[in-house]
Design a protein around this motif. Sequence first.
Motif, short mmCIF file in Angstrom:
data_model
loop_
_atom_site.label_atom_id
_atom_site.label_comp_id
_atom_site.label_asym_id
_atom_site.label_seq_id
_atom_site.Cartn_x
_atom_site.Cartn_y
_atom_site.Cartn_z
N THR A 275 4.13 -3.34 -7.27
CA THR A 275 3.43 -3.71 -8.48
C THR A 275 2.96 -5.10 -8.57
OG1 THR A 275 4.33 -1.84 -9.63
CG2 THR A 275 3.46 -3.61 -11.00
N LEU A 276 4.08 -5.93 -8.31
CA LEU A 276 3.77 -7.43 -8.13
C LEU A 276 2.67 -7.89 -7.38
CD1 LEU A 276 7.45 -8.86 -7.92
CD2 LEU A 276 5.98 -8.85 -10.08
N GLU B 119 -0.66 -7.00 -9.09
CA GLU B 119 -1.12 -7.85 -10.42
C GLU B 119 -1.02 -9.33 -10.24
OE1 GLU B 119 0.61 -6.37 -13.71
OE2 GLU B 119 0.37 -4.35 -13.57
N GLN C 54 4.62 -15.63 -17.07
CA GLN C 54 3.89 -14.26 -17.07
C GLN C 54 4.89 -13.11 -16.95
OE1 GLN C 54 0.04 -14.02 -14.90
NE2 GLN C 54 0.88 -15.95 -13.78
N MET C 55 6.08 -13.43 -16.78
CA MET C 55 7.09 -12.25 -16.54
C MET C 55 7.40 -11.43 -17.98
SD MET C 55 6.99 -11.81 -13.51
CE MET C 55 8.15 -10.44 -13.39
N PHE D 282 4.86 -9.08 -18.36
CA PHE D 282 4.99 -8.11 -17.56
C PHE D 282 6.01 -7.00 -17.77
CE2 PHE D 282 6.97 -6.63 -13.37
CZ PHE D 282 5.79 -6.24 -12.68
N LYS E 284 4.93 -4.80 -20.58
CA LYS E 284 4.00 -3.82 -20.18
C LYS E 284 4.55 -2.58 -19.66
CE LYS E 284 -0.01 -3.26 -16.94
NZ LYS E 284 -0.90 -4.10 -16.22
N TYR E 285 5.54 -2.96 -18.75
CA TYR E 285 6.48 -1.59 -18.06
C TYR E 285 7.54 -1.19 -18.63
CZ TYR E 285 2.76 -2.52 -14.37
OH TYR E 285 1.69 -2.57 -13.83
#
Length: 793
Positions: A84-85, A88, A243-244, A247, A250-251
């Motif tokens: 995923t990283l 994205e 940004q984490m 992130f 989101k998940y």
Amino acid sequence: MISSYLKFTVRSLAKHKVYAGINLIGLAIGMAGAILIFQLVKYHLSIDRYHAKADRTYRVVVDLHLEDGSVEQERGSAFVLHETLKKEFSTIGNAAYIAHKELTIRVDHGGTSRKFLEKDHLVFTNPDYFKIFDYKWIRGNASALTSPNQAVVTERYARKYFGNDNAMGKVIIANNRENLVIAGIVADYPEQTDFRQDIFVSLPTLKRIVPEYGYEDWGWIDSGRETFVTLRSPNDKAAFERQMPAFANKYYGPDGKVFHYHLQDLSDVHFNIAYGGKIKCTTILVLATVGILLVLIACFNFINLSTAQAFKRSKEVGVRKALGISQAQVFWLFMQETALLTILAGAISILIASLFAPMLGQWLSLNISINPLTDPLLPAFWAALLVFVIVTAGVYPAFVVSNFNPVKAIKGLLKENNRSFFSVRKGLVVTQFSISFVLIAVSTLIILQSEYLKNKDLGIDKDLILHIGLPETETSKLAALRNELSALPEVADLSFFRSAPSVQISGGGTIKFENREWEKFVARSRAADDHFVKTYGLKLVAGRIPAHSDTLNELLINQKLVKALGLKSPEEALDKELQVGDAGKTGTIVGVLSDFNNGDLYTSIEPIIVFADQKRYRSAGVKLSRMNASTIGRIAAVWQKQFPENVFEYSFYDEEIAKFYQREELATRLTTTFALLSVCLSCLGLFGLAIFAIEQRTKEIGVRKVLGASVAGITAMLSMDFLKLVFVAIVIASPVAWYLMNKWLQDFAYRIDIHWSIFAWAAFLAAGIALLTVGFQSIKAALTDPVKSLRSE
């Protein structure tokens, strides 16, 4: 000119053999200690620095911020994270997933079939691993790891499995069901790495061997499964971490606030204990400091003895000045003497370090060697050390000597004020013994804390318990294994479980008690059968042991969990429903256990739940009533009967617990060794000063004896001048020692108190050794015939 200076230097050293010998030995020992510490520090600082992308390689770690305010630091990550990283974030260059897994490897080769239990040297990973970390490919390439049932091995494991035959294309069998094709061979890894894997199995194979793992579950985080990434530039780190939070939201949805992801520098992986590091960075700093202090103590000895001896050589200096030698020439003459002695001591220090390096390496389980021909940094350090010692030890004595007035020197009018309370020499002696006192006190505390950890009551029975693995958890096999092992006369009890208490922190999650909301704290869960309590000597304070079951029906909790739930007594928890988050099931509380340590003693006791779950069992604990030479063999035979395709291995429970505190064992050995070394160096200098002081007071001693002074009185008089300095050092160093000891103990949830007896012991040892050193010379002088003393010049 140079040749005459050298002749003078050699003659001077030969004339003053005792002082030259003491200085030579002191400098050699101090420098040898510094060289050994340099090699040790250099090794740790060089770990995984050889990778070309080391400056932009990171491990993705997560801090779990729980609702009760606590934070759990986790180095593991979910399986889906690495892919995923990479999808994205454009700043991600490569992303590797590393899953540690124990496998039985069978090799059919040369007409024989051999089995190996691979535990620490096998990982599942993807091709990006070899793009992040540098390996030299002998055959094949990393792309092979994109397909299932492919493996890459190091050269040494290729030889281990197939001898001198070409391993490429050969097949090894994992867990007796998956054929793995050797699709690549890489060169053996260097000593300076924490990535000590020899078998790399393709990641798609993991899903075949462990199909039940939550591959799509973002909450399935396991410390044995890590994600490493490279960024396109080190400057991208700050922007990436900003940004984490988005992130995570989101998940993880509403739980995103719990998961705080960030990047851990590769250079920090070896040193950060919170994320499973090998050694603290502060330990390296302390070692480097100790190395510097050892050299300084040796230099202080040299300064003290050189300045003391200078007044005996004042006439020699006066004559030279009268004959026309300048002050600068005298200065460089004595600096040359220091340089010659230091170079000789430096050569001896290399020999001493070479002799002790194997012993130090054995203690630390490291390959530490002293070889200037193959280690380019060692000669550079040795040369720098020589320059440092020559300047530090030589400048002040040479300056003092070169400043002598030639007229007063020739007439013998130069006198040293030995009776003044403050002087450079006394200050250096105080500094030496202050350092020695601190090292003795700190090493004493570390020894006591280590013994405390070893002997602390963990709330469990750890003696005569044998741990063996469970390759399968099929009901019929476990039942047969229990019946046959229980029939052995040495076996008192047997339990199946996921992990033993105080050896490995188990899984855990949130819980729901009765009809209340989900609790804000985390409770640790332990999957174990109904024999777990008896086998490990756990104490039941209320209720009963759960009935036998293969799955979660009835469960036990500990007193810590009772308190966390706000219940007034253990009995109040009985027969209540408890939903266990990480198990996804609800059970009835039937018993309450006395608190026991779930993990190591760096952490405090946590809320614990014990319940049956046969699918999770990975080990068996065999409680022995006695032990003899054939016990292990009989247990192995029973185990092999049930698991004939696997490799039998065992360990003793008490030894597993002891491994948790190897860092303290290491700290004990290092601090004790260097504390004694510093004391020896300090006493060596004190020995030389005592000789000098007694020589200066030879006639005084003779007069005192003629006037009726006793041997004891003279000995006390001569010794007291030096012991006063030692006691001043103890007073000055005590607050420093207390601060360092208190700082070191903060890492432990369970620790000893800093008792006054530690300081008393350190003071007694430092003063006692100093008294023996000075007292020997003092008694010798006091026993000298006074007639000889009065005739001395």
